[in-house]
Scaffold this motif. Structure first.
Motif, PDB file in Angstrom:
ATOM      1  N   PRO A   1       9.126   2.267  -6.907  1.00  0.00           N
ATOM      2  CA  PRO A   1       7.682   2.439  -6.656  1.00  0.00           C
ATOM      3  C   PRO A   1       7.372   2.768  -5.204  1.00  0.00           C
ATOM      4  N   ALA A   2       7.985   2.040  -4.272  1.00  0.00           N
ATOM      5  CA  ALA A   2       7.747   2.336  -2.856  1.00  0.00           C
ATOM      6  C   ALA A   2       8.337   3.687  -2.483  1.00  0.00           C
ATOM      7  N   LEU A   3       9.489   4.033  -3.047  1.00  0.00           N
ATOM      8  CA  LEU A   3      10.094   5.331  -2.762  1.00  0.00           C
ATOM      9  C   LEU A   3       9.246   6.472  -3.310  1.00  0.00           C
ATOM     10  N   SER A   4       8.542   6.238  -4.428  1.00  0.00           N
ATOM     11  CA  SER A   4       7.679   7.286  -4.973  1.00  0.00           C
ATOM     12  C   SER A   4       6.541   7.615  -4.009  1.00  0.00           C
TER      13      SER A   4
ATOM     14  N   GLY B   1      -0.549  11.379 -12.588  1.00  0.00           N
ATOM     15  CA  GLY B   1      -1.026  11.151 -11.228  1.00  0.00           C
ATOM     16  C   GLY B   1      -1.475  12.425 -10.558  1.00  0.00           C
ATOM     17  N   SER B   2      -0.719  13.514 -10.765  1.00  0.00           N
ATOM     18  CA  SER B   2      -1.087  14.787 -10.161  1.00  0.00           C
ATOM     19  C   SER B   2      -2.414  15.286 -10.709  1.00  0.00           C
TER      20      SER B   2
ATOM     21  N   ARG C   1      14.969   7.981 -21.309  1.00  0.00           N
ATOM     22  CA  ARG C   1      13.607   7.564 -21.639  1.00  0.00           C
ATOM     23  C   ARG C   1      12.840   7.188 -20.374  1.00  0.00           C
ATOM     24  N   PHE C   2      13.552   6.553 -19.458  1.00  0.00           N
ATOM     25  CA  PHE C   2      12.946   6.170 -18.184  1.00  0.00           C
ATOM     26  C   PHE C   2      12.536   7.409 -17.386  1.00  0.00           C
TER      27      PHE C   2
ATOM     28  N   ALA D   1      -0.214   9.298  -4.574  1.00  0.00           N
ATOM     29  CA  ALA D   1       0.770   8.264  -4.229  1.00  0.00           C
ATOM     30  C   ALA D   1       0.333   6.894  -4.729  1.00  0.00           C
ATOM     31  N   LEU D   2      -0.961   6.586  -4.583  1.00  0.00           N
ATOM     32  CA  LEU D   2      -1.473   5.289  -5.041  1.00  0.00           C
ATOM     33  C   LEU D   2      -1.304   5.145  -6.552  1.00  0.00           C
ATOM     34  N   ILE D   3      -1.687   6.183  -7.280  1.00  0.00           N
ATOM     35  CA  ILE D   3      -1.549   6.136  -8.749  1.00  0.00           C
ATOM     36  C   ILE D   3      -0.078   6.065  -9.152  1.00  0.00           C
ATOM     37  N   GLU D   4       0.755   6.874  -8.468  1.00  0.00           N
ATOM     38  CA  GLU D   4       2.175   6.937  -8.816  1.00  0.00           C
ATOM     39  C   GLU D   4       2.866   5.585  -8.592  1.00  0.00           C
ATOM     40  N   TYR D   5       2.479   4.875  -7.545  1.00  0.00           N
ATOM     41  CA  TYR D   5       3.101   3.584  -7.251  1.00  0.00           C
ATOM     42  C   TYR D   5       2.944   2.619  -8.423  1.00  0.00           C
ATOM     43  N   PHE D   6       1.727   2.465  -8.904  1.00  0.00           N
ATOM     44  CA  PHE D   6       1.479   1.466  -9.944  1.00  0.00           C
ATOM     45  C   PHE D   6       1.999   1.932 -11.307  1.00  0.00           C
ATOM     46  N   LEU D   7       1.985   3.242 -11.561  1.00  0.00           N
ATOM     47  CA  LEU D   7       2.566   3.721 -12.811  1.00  0.00           C
ATOM     48  C   LEU D   7       4.089   3.527 -12.812  1.00  0.00           C
ATOM     49  N   THR D   8       4.729   3.810 -11.677  1.00  0.00           N
ATOM     50  CA  THR D   8       6.184   3.614 -11.581  1.00  0.00           C
ATOM     51  C   THR D   8       6.536   2.141 -11.656  1.00  0.00           C
ATOM     52  N   ASP D   9       5.696   1.291 -11.068  1.00  0.00           N
ATOM     53  CA  ASP D   9       5.934  -0.149 -11.095  1.00  0.00           C
ATOM     54  C   ASP D   9       5.997  -0.672 -12.528  1.00  0.00           C
TER      55      ASP D   9
END
Length: 506
Positions: free
Chosen positions: A96-99, A18-19, A6-7, A150-158
């Protein structure tokens, strides 16, 4: 594995979101303008993009697989170790940082580098007609798209990692009784997060505008294109400076109250419950600081109640012990008072004085195990009976070792065991001498002897205060520690006009 799958689905969904947002916001406008550029061999450029995209996806999948390997390994095992659980927990926090690194690394360069190289090759062999500076424009557009993604992906992954973190923490608690956490470790600081985010939000639209304007002027063959970068550079420098300043001011406005709370928390961790966080804020931090201060105030009040209950507990034990013998009633309390008098004179800190008081109150707790016909005997003791009495220090230590929590009683044990040791090594139970005798034992020995000499016993009356002080003075360096004995003697003469603290009670 269900929660892990699910994750992964959440991460894929977030990646697509994000893309799409980044490409629609930046790439769409840039590409739509670029389509109007005079480019020959557009079909071959499409081939370049397809090949570059496949390389990008391959590199990004490999990088992502390496990033999630500790997490995947945890869910593939039936019985993971505690270290594996902790490593996976930390790795989840780092995602999140790795993304961001993944998107600005394999994602960006896996696309742009092959695309640039293939385009240059096609231009060289004549398959594509394209001015070289168009490649620079395309590379700049790719950086903008990747940065926004990257900015969007960070907060979505967080947000996506929260359920998985909760599951891993609970797994550690269920298997090993340890609730896994970072224990205060900082993966990404709030200051850096706010600075980079605020800078990106301010600078990216500006870069986008400059790039889109450059493309538009080129498409329309505007005469302004020749002088464009003269004023565009000024706008970029001014905009970047303003974005940097705004990001720094925003991060500081958040960092200051957080730092204030961190400082107060560190004080609480050291046991200082009188600390209060400064309430200097008018936003939500005001509510947070107020809640923290109310919590600390409640803890302080509870600690005071607990200390009173604990002191009452020790006093009650001492009173129960003294109640076995009416002739020694109040003995433990008096020994505690005399011991504190010596401790203060020796300059002990408050924490040590508190432990000394508790030790003195319970110094004779081992007499609970001495038979009544020995302990309460009205005549002098035989040698065998005295041997029974001499066991009470060690017996008291054993009794206190069984009290939980053990760490609370641990500091009291040396003084309880050693309060009948002599400075010359002829005492009991261990025959210790000099400074080898624990400090509390040497202090209590003086206080205990003075109260014993001045108290009435079935077989004798208590001696006078002056006589007891004289015996203490004569026994310095042999029976008693000369330093602590002298402190008590000096205190006696200083308070001679008010001798009540030294007068034995009936």
């Amino acid at each position: 594995m269900t929660e892990y799958r699910r994750f992964l689905r959440r991460l894929v969904r977030n990646y697509i979101v994000g893309s799409v947002l980044a490409v629609l916001c930046v790439g769409g406008a840039v590409i739509s303008s670029a389509l109007k550029l005079p480019i020959g061999g557009f079909d071959r450029i499409f081939i370049v993009l397809i090949v570059s995209f496949l390389i990008m996806i391959s590199l990004e999948l490999l990088t992502f697989a390496r990033q999630v390997r500790p997490i995947r390994g945890l869910f593939q095992q039936d019985d993971p170790s505690l270290d594996e659980i902790r490593n996976a927990y930390v790795q989840i926090h780092r995602l999140p940082a790795l993304s961001v690194l993944r998107i600005m690394g394999p994602h960006l360069f896996g696309l742009s580098v092959p695309a640039v190289l293939l385009t240059l090759l096609f231009i060289q062999i004549g398959w594509v007609e394209l001015p070289f500076y168009y490649i620079g424009i395309a590379a700049s557009g790719a950086v903008l798209v990747a940065g926004m993604h990257a900015l969007i992906e960070y907060f979505l992954t967080d947000q996506a990692i929260r359920p998985l973190l909760r599951l891993v923490s609970e797994t550690g608690e269920q298997k090993y009784g340890v609730r896994v956490s970072l224990d205060g470790r900082v993966i990404v600081s709030t200051q850096r997060k706010f600075q980079l985010s605020a800078f990106s939000i301010g600078a990216f639209p500006l870069f986008f505008f400059v790039l889109a304007t450059q493309i538009r002027l080129t498409v329309t063959n505007s005469p302004l294109v020749e002088d464009y970068w003269q004023w565009a550079s000024l706008i970029l420098v001014s905009g970047i400076a303003f974005s940097s300043l705004g990001a720094w001011l925003l991060s500081r406005s958040v960092r200051q109250p957080i730092g204030n709370l961190e400082k107060a928390l560190r004080a609480v961790q050291t046991g200082d419950l009188d600390v209060r966080a400064s309430d200097l804020y008018s936003d939500e931090f005001s509510r947070l600081v107020s809640g923290f201060n109310h919590m600390v105030q409640g803890l302080s009040q509870r600690q005071q109640v607990n200390e009173q209950l604990l002191q009452s507990y020790f006093s009650t034990l001492a009173a129960a012990l003294d109640a076995r013998d009416t002739y020694t009633a109040g003995h433990s309390q008096r020994v505690a008072e005399y011991s504190l008098l010596i401790g203060r004179g020796a300059g002990l800190e408050n924490e040590e004085l508190d432990l000394l008081n508790k030790t003195a109150l319970l110094h004779d707790i081992g007499k609970i195990g001495v038979r009544d016909n020995v302990l309460l005997k009205e005549g002098r003791l035989t040698d065998d009976e005295f041997e029974q009495i001499k066991k009470h220090p060690a017996l008291g230590e054993e009794i206190l070792k069984r009290v939980e929590p053990a760490e609370m009683m641990g500091p009291l044990l040396p003084g309880v065991r050693s309060h009948h040791e002599r400075y010359d090594g002829r005492g009991y139970p261990d025959g210790l001498a000099g400074n080898a005798i624990p400090k509390f034992g040497r202090i209590i020995a003086v206080a205990d002897a003075f109260d014993a000499m001045t108290s009435d016993r079935p077989y004798r009356s208590g001696m006078g205060l002056e006589k007891a002080i004289s015996i203490l003075s004569e026994g310095k360096g042999t029976q008693w520690d000369p330093y602590y004995a002298q402190i008590f003697i000096d205190a006696f003469y200083q308070e001679k006009e008010q001798p009540e603290p030294y007068r034995a009670e009936a």
